[in-house]
Design a protein around this motif. Structure first.
Motif, PDB file in Angstrom:
ATOM      1  N   SER A  48      -6.228  19.524  -0.888  1.00 59.84           N
ATOM      2  CA  SER A  48      -5.194  18.696  -0.259  1.00 59.84           C
ATOM      3  C   SER A  48      -5.728  17.893   0.928  1.00 59.84           C
ATOM      4  CB  SER A  48      -4.028  19.565   0.195  1.00 59.84           C
ATOM      5  OG  SER A  48      -4.478  20.627   1.029  1.00 59.84           O
ATOM      6  N   ALA A  49      -7.020  18.045   1.260  1.00 62.41           N
ATOM      7  CA  ALA A  49      -7.620  17.210   2.314  1.00 62.41           C
ATOM      8  C   ALA A  49      -7.509  15.731   1.986  1.00 62.41           C
ATOM      9  CB  ALA A  49      -9.086  17.594   2.509  1.00 62.41           C
ATOM     10  N   ALA A  50      -7.328  15.398   0.706  1.00 64.40           N
ATOM     11  CA  ALA A  50      -7.134  13.997   0.332  1.00 64.40           C
ATOM     12  C   ALA A  50      -5.934  13.383   1.047  1.00 64.40           C
ATOM     13  CB  ALA A  50      -6.952  13.883  -1.185  1.00 64.40           C
ATOM     14  N   CYS A  51      -4.981  14.225   1.438  1.00 59.41           N
ATOM     15  CA  CYS A  51      -3.764  13.742   2.093  1.00 59.41           C
ATOM     16  C   CYS A  51      -3.976  13.439   3.573  1.00 59.41           C
ATOM     17  CB  CYS A  51      -2.648  14.767   1.950  1.00 59.41           C
ATOM     18  SG  CYS A  51      -2.259  15.204   0.240  1.00 59.41           S
ATOM     19  N   GLY A  52      -5.061  13.979   4.137  1.00 57.29           N
ATOM     20  CA  GLY A  52      -5.334  13.755   5.551  1.00 57.29           C
ATOM     21  C   GLY A  52      -6.151  14.886   6.118  1.00 57.29           C
ATOM     22  N   GLN A  53      -7.080  14.555   7.002  1.00 56.91           N
ATOM     23  CA  GLN A  53      -7.937  15.552   7.627  1.00 56.91           C
ATOM     24  C   GLN A  53      -7.786  15.472   9.141  1.00 56.91           C
ATOM     25  OE1 GLN A  53     -11.620  16.547   5.303  1.00 56.91           O
ATOM     26  NE2 GLN A  53     -11.612  14.360   4.799  1.00 56.91           N
ATOM     27  N   LEU A  54      -8.220  16.530   9.810  1.00 54.28           N
ATOM     28  CA  LEU A  54      -8.137  16.605  11.272  1.00 54.28           C
ATOM     29  C   LEU A  54      -6.693  16.455  11.760  1.00 54.28           C
ATOM     30  CD1 LEU A  54     -11.282  14.497  12.276  1.00 54.28           C
ATOM     31  CD2 LEU A  54     -11.085  16.990  12.092  1.00 54.28           C
ATOM     32  N   GLY A  55      -5.767  17.084  11.036  1.00 57.72           N
ATOM     33  CA  GLY A  55      -4.372  17.056  11.462  1.00 57.72           C
ATOM     34  C   GLY A  55      -3.660  15.752  11.210  1.00 57.72           C
TER      35      GLY A  55
ATOM     36  N   PHE B  32      -9.490  13.443  -4.664  1.00 56.66           N
ATOM     37  CA  PHE B  32      -8.727  12.820  -5.741  1.00 56.66           C
ATOM     38  C   PHE B  32      -7.243  12.997  -5.453  1.00 56.66           C
ATOM     39  CE2 PHE B  32      -9.118  17.203  -6.978  1.00 56.66           C
ATOM     40  CZ  PHE B  32      -7.893  17.525  -7.565  1.00 56.66           C
ATOM     41  N   CYS B  33      -6.438  12.205  -6.135  1.00 59.50           N
ATOM     42  CA  CYS B  33      -4.988  12.346  -6.051  1.00 59.50           C
ATOM     43  C   CYS B  33      -4.417  12.354  -7.454  1.00 59.50           C
ATOM     44  CB  CYS B  33      -4.360  11.223  -5.230  1.00 59.50           C
ATOM     45  SG  CYS B  33      -4.595   9.566  -5.940  1.00 59.50           S
ATOM     46  N   ALA B  34      -3.316  13.051  -7.637  1.00 61.98           N
ATOM     47  CA  ALA B  34      -2.636  13.152  -8.932  1.00 61.98           C
ATOM     48  C   ALA B  34      -1.262  13.756  -8.696  1.00 61.98           C
ATOM     49  CB  ALA B  34      -3.445  14.013  -9.904  1.00 61.98           C
ATOM     50  N   PRO B  35      -0.307  13.491  -9.568  1.00 68.69           N
ATOM     51  CA  PRO B  35       1.038  14.052  -9.399  1.00 68.69           C
ATOM     52  C   PRO B  35       1.061  15.551  -9.645  1.00 68.69           C
ATOM     53  CG  PRO B  35       0.878  12.874 -11.474  1.00 68.69           C
ATOM     54  CD  PRO B  35      -0.384  12.592 -10.739  1.00 68.69           C
ATOM     55  N   ARG B  36       2.071  16.204  -9.079  1.00 66.90           N
ATOM     56  CA  ARG B  36       2.215  17.647  -9.261  1.00 66.90           C
ATOM     57  C   ARG B  36       2.365  18.025 -10.727  1.00 66.90           C
ATOM     58  NH1 ARG B  36       4.647  17.249  -4.120  1.00 66.90           N
ATOM     59  NH2 ARG B  36       6.594  16.453  -4.992  1.00 66.90           N
ATOM     60  N   SER B  37       2.899  17.117 -11.524  1.00 66.58           N
ATOM     61  CA  SER B  37       3.051  17.406 -12.951  1.00 66.58           C
ATOM     62  C   SER B  37       1.706  17.615 -13.624  1.00 66.58           C
ATOM     63  CB  SER B  37       3.801  16.262 -13.646  1.00 66.58           C
ATOM     64  OG  SER B  37       3.084  15.037 -13.527  1.00 66.58           O
ATOM     65  N   LYS B  38       0.631  17.087 -13.007  1.00 68.34           N
ATOM     66  CA  LYS B  38      -0.704  17.253 -13.563  1.00 68.34           C
ATOM     67  C   LYS B  38      -1.456  18.432 -12.936  1.00 68.34           C
ATOM     68  CE  LYS B  38      -0.951  13.572 -16.324  1.00 68.34           C
ATOM     69  NZ  LYS B  38      -1.834  12.440 -16.007  1.00 68.34           N
ATOM     70  N   THR B  39      -1.257  18.654 -11.643  1.00 70.53           N
ATOM     71  CA  THR B  39      -2.057  19.661 -10.935  1.00 70.53           C
ATOM     72  C   THR B  39      -1.348  20.986 -10.769  1.00 70.53           C
ATOM     73  OG1 THR B  39      -1.242  18.998  -8.748  1.00 70.53           O
ATOM     74  CG2 THR B  39      -3.174  17.819  -9.609  1.00 70.53           C
ATOM     75  N   GLY B  40      -0.042  21.026 -10.984  1.00 71.53           N
ATOM     76  CA  GLY B  40       0.704  22.238 -10.685  1.00 71.53           C
ATOM     77  C   GLY B  40       1.301  22.164  -9.299  1.00 71.53           C
TER      78      GLY B  40
ATOM     79  N   CYS C 118      -3.432   9.157  -2.086  1.00 73.38           N
ATOM     80  CA  CYS C 118      -4.545   8.329  -2.580  1.00 73.38           C
ATOM     81  C   CYS C 118      -5.108   7.420  -1.497  1.00 73.38           C
ATOM     82  CB  CYS C 118      -4.063   7.481  -3.757  1.00 73.38           C
ATOM     83  SG  CYS C 118      -3.229   8.415  -5.063  1.00 73.38           S
ATOM     84  N   TRP C 119      -4.866   7.722  -0.213  1.00 73.01           N
ATOM     85  CA  TRP C 119      -5.123   6.750   0.851  1.00 73.01           C
ATOM     86  C   TRP C 119      -6.179   7.206   1.841  1.00 73.01           C
ATOM     87  CZ3 TRP C 119      -2.993   2.754  -1.154  1.00 73.01           C
ATOM     88  CH2 TRP C 119      -1.871   2.926  -1.974  1.00 73.01           C
ATOM     89  N   TRP C 120      -7.127   8.039   1.355  1.00 78.13           N
ATOM     90  CA  TRP C 120      -8.224   8.463   2.222  1.00 78.13           C
ATOM     91  C   TRP C 120      -9.119   7.279   2.578  1.00 78.13           C
ATOM     92  CZ3 TRP C 120      -7.760  10.240  -2.914  1.00 78.13           C
ATOM     93  CH2 TRP C 120      -8.669   9.698  -3.832  1.00 78.13           C
ATOM     94  N   GLY C 121     -10.012   7.477   3.530  1.00 78.49           N
ATOM     95  CA  GLY C 121     -10.858   6.397   3.998  1.00 78.49           C
ATOM     96  C   GLY C 121     -11.868   5.934   2.965  1.00 78.49           C
TER      97      GLY C 121
ATOM     98  N   LEU D 115      -5.495  -3.843  -4.824  1.00 78.36           N
ATOM     99  CA  LEU D 115      -5.972  -2.588  -4.253  1.00 78.36           C
ATOM    100  C   LEU D 115      -4.852  -1.586  -4.056  1.00 78.36           C
ATOM    101  CD1 LEU D 115      -8.463  -3.908  -1.532  1.00 78.36           C
ATOM    102  CD2 LEU D 115      -8.939  -3.259  -3.887  1.00 78.36           C
ATOM    103  N   CYS D 116      -3.610  -2.048  -3.996  1.00 82.66           N
ATOM    104  CA  CYS D 116      -2.495  -1.113  -3.854  1.00 82.66           C
ATOM    105  C   CYS D 116      -2.282  -0.320  -5.135  1.00 82.66           C
ATOM    106  CB  CYS D 116      -1.212  -1.865  -3.494  1.00 82.66           C
ATOM    107  SG  CYS D 116      -1.188  -2.494  -1.800  1.00 82.66           S
ATOM    108  N   GLU D 117      -2.608  -0.914  -6.266  1.00 83.06           N
ATOM    109  CA  GLU D 117      -2.493  -0.195  -7.529  1.00 83.06           C
ATOM    110  C   GLU D 117      -3.719   0.664  -7.797  1.00 83.06           C
ATOM    111  OE1 GLU D 117      -1.696  -3.009 -10.600  1.00 83.06           O
ATOM    112  OE2 GLU D 117       0.347  -3.406  -9.910  1.00 83.06           O
ATOM    113  N   ASP D 118      -4.852   0.297  -7.224  1.00 80.41           N
ATOM    114  CA  ASP D 118      -6.066   1.093  -7.377  1.00 80.41           C
ATOM    115  C   ASP D 118      -6.927   0.942  -6.129  1.00 80.41           C
ATOM    116  OD1 ASP D 118      -8.265   2.519  -8.115  1.00 80.41           O
ATOM    117  OD2 ASP D 118      -8.862   1.225  -9.775  1.00 80.41           O
ATOM    118  N   PRO D 119      -6.619   1.719  -5.067  1.00 81.20           N
ATOM    119  CA  PRO D 119      -7.439   1.625  -3.847  1.00 81.20           C
ATOM    120  C   PRO D 119      -8.892   2.010  -4.081  1.00 81.20           C
ATOM    121  CG  PRO D 119      -5.923   3.491  -3.748  1.00 81.20           C
ATOM    122  CD  PRO D 119      -5.524   2.685  -4.938  1.00 81.20           C
TER     123      PRO D 119
END
Length: 453
Positions: A175-182, A227-235, A323-326, A369-373
């Motif tokens: 889940s670090a893909a969602c944001g790191q360092l708080g 990586f990013c993916a919906p919960r329907s794919k990852t659980g 999907c918005w990591w650096g 890029l919004c559809e595929d960053p």
């Protein structure tokens, strides 16, 4: 992490590279210009050689043989001709666009930089400082930050570097893909002052988006690409990466996200079976480490942080919409920054959630890029550089706060750029200001709400 931070390995390598590359040139031209290697001598005599001084030494030495002491009549053309010379390309690729392992970067090549830089200059949106010398100093400042931030690691996508603050073993959560360092990258939204009429350039956060990074850290047992993916794919919750203990053999790197063609990839099996999967298919060079739910709550997964400091942000236990990591040579992060870059490159904006295109010529109007960053890293090679150059344009070159900090970037570059070119040691105050601005948002050693540089 300042532009002036000493890194002995890089500094020694840079000094030796400059010596090997330029001393023959300097010796050959010494009778014509006894001062041609003065910038190099300044860098060599510095008690604490730095990344920036090395970049300046390189660019100044390239420029010394070509740059007139007076202002050039056509500054932009002169800078382009100077930096696109065969000598400049060979030296940059061979000696300076290198990683900490002392090998050429696979992600960043000088041709890509020149393509991006030329586009910015052609549109008169990257500052030349009013002279060739000042323009080269601006390039050196930019390159110093990129070397420190990404090139030395050969990284385009942000690495997973998350470690648990509480010491509970929940290191390297997926889940670090969602944001790191708080941080919560999904909440990096555009904030416009009241009354400002601006295009809605911010990317919408699509919970069904699926993107996998192209680069990741390369140390033994390092976590795989974000990586990013919906919960329907990852659980319902994602695991973390265990970097030690599990040794694997064989295997071919795969995409972690399930597809109809490949419905049972590494992530899916790892989520179901813990560390039972022993195939080395997380990334090229993988031979140690595996996904694991150890130390994670099996009901919800591993969080990306213990606390979140981003206004409006949340703790994430999965990677849906994340999907918005650096990405890029200076890591552009979040729906606003990536959307802003997207608008200027492709002419794309959003109106009530509907994709719109500006009329007129945009260099990459067939992309979004919004559809595929991920295109920042997997698209045209200049994209990696453009992401950093646009950051420099919006957040550095336009900065002016003469009341609180008495600092205006353009004024300082135009006033001091030539003197810094002639004597890099004189630029310490200017570089410290730019360092604070790049890393903490203000031209000072410590910034409100962000802390010390």
């Amino acid at each position: 992490d300042t532009l002036w931070r000493t890194n002995s390995r890089l500094s020694i390598h840079f000094v030796e590279s400059i010596r090997r590359t330029f001393f023959p040139v300097c010796h050959h031209q010494q009778q014509q210009d006894t001062n041609i290697y003065t910038p190099f001598a300044v860098a060599m005599k510095s008690p604490t050689p730095t990344i920036l001084s090395m970049w300046l030494a390189l660019l100044l030495l390239i420029g010394s043989a070509f740059v007139s002491p007076t202002h050039a009549e056509n500054v932009r053309d002169d800078i382009i001709n100077l930096l696109s010379s065969p000598m400049a390309e060979a030296v940059m690729n061979t000696n300076f666009l290198i990683t900490e392992l002392n090998v050429q970067s696979s992600q960043y090549r000088w041709q890509g930089f020149m393509q991006a830089y030329g586009t910015m200059l052609d549109n008169k949106i990257f500052s030349d400082g009013g002279s060739v010398k000042a323009g080269i100093v601006n390039v050196a400042l930019f390159l110093a930050q990129t070397m420190h931030e990404t090139i030395r690691y050969d990284a385009c996508d942000e690495n997973n570097f998350s470690r648990s603050d509480s010491g509970d073993g929940r290191d390297y959560p997926i889940s670090a893909a969602c944001g790191q360092l708080g941080q919560d990258y999904t909440q990096y939204t555009c904030q416009f002052p009241e009354g400002v009429n601006s295009r809605d350039v911010q990317c919408p956060v699509n919970p069904n988006m699926e993107v996998q990074a192209t680069t990741s850290a390369g140390w033994t047992g390092a976590p795989p690409p974000l990586f990013c993916a919906p919960r329907s794919k990852t659980g319902g919750g994602t695991p973390r990466w265990g970097s030690t203990g599990t040794v694997c053999t064989g295997g071919t790197p795969v995409n972690f996200i399930p597809t109809p063609e490949f419905p049972d990839p590494y992530l899916q099996e790892a989520l179901q079976d813990g560390t039972d999967e022993l195939k080395c298919n997380a990334y090229p060079g993988h031979f140690q480490g595996a996904f694991t739910m150890d130390s994670c709550d099996p009901a919800v997964g591993c969080p990306n942080a213990d606390t979140v400091s981003t206004p409006g942000g949340s703790i994430h236990y999965d990677v849906e919409g994340c999907c918005w990591w650096g990405r890029g040579v200076i890591q552009v992060t979040g729906p606003c920054n990536i959307g802003r870059l997207n608008y200027h490159l492709t002419g794309t904006y959003y109106e009530d959630g509907i994709v719109r295109k500006e009329s007129g010529a945009y260099p990459y109007s067939d992309m979004n890029l919004c559809e595929d960053p991920g295109l920042i890293c997997s698209g045209p090679p200049e994209f990696k550089w453009l992401s950093g150059l646009f950051f420099w344009l919006f957040d550095i070159q336009t900065y002016s706060n003469t009341e609180l900090y008495q600092f205006d970037f353009q004024e300082a570059l135009q006033t001091d750029g030539e003197s810094i070119f002639d004597n890099p040691a004189s630029g310490r105050s200017f570089v410290d200001s730019v360092s604070g601005l790049v890393n903490r948002g203000c031209p000072a050693a410590s910034c409100p709400g962000a802390g010390p540089v």
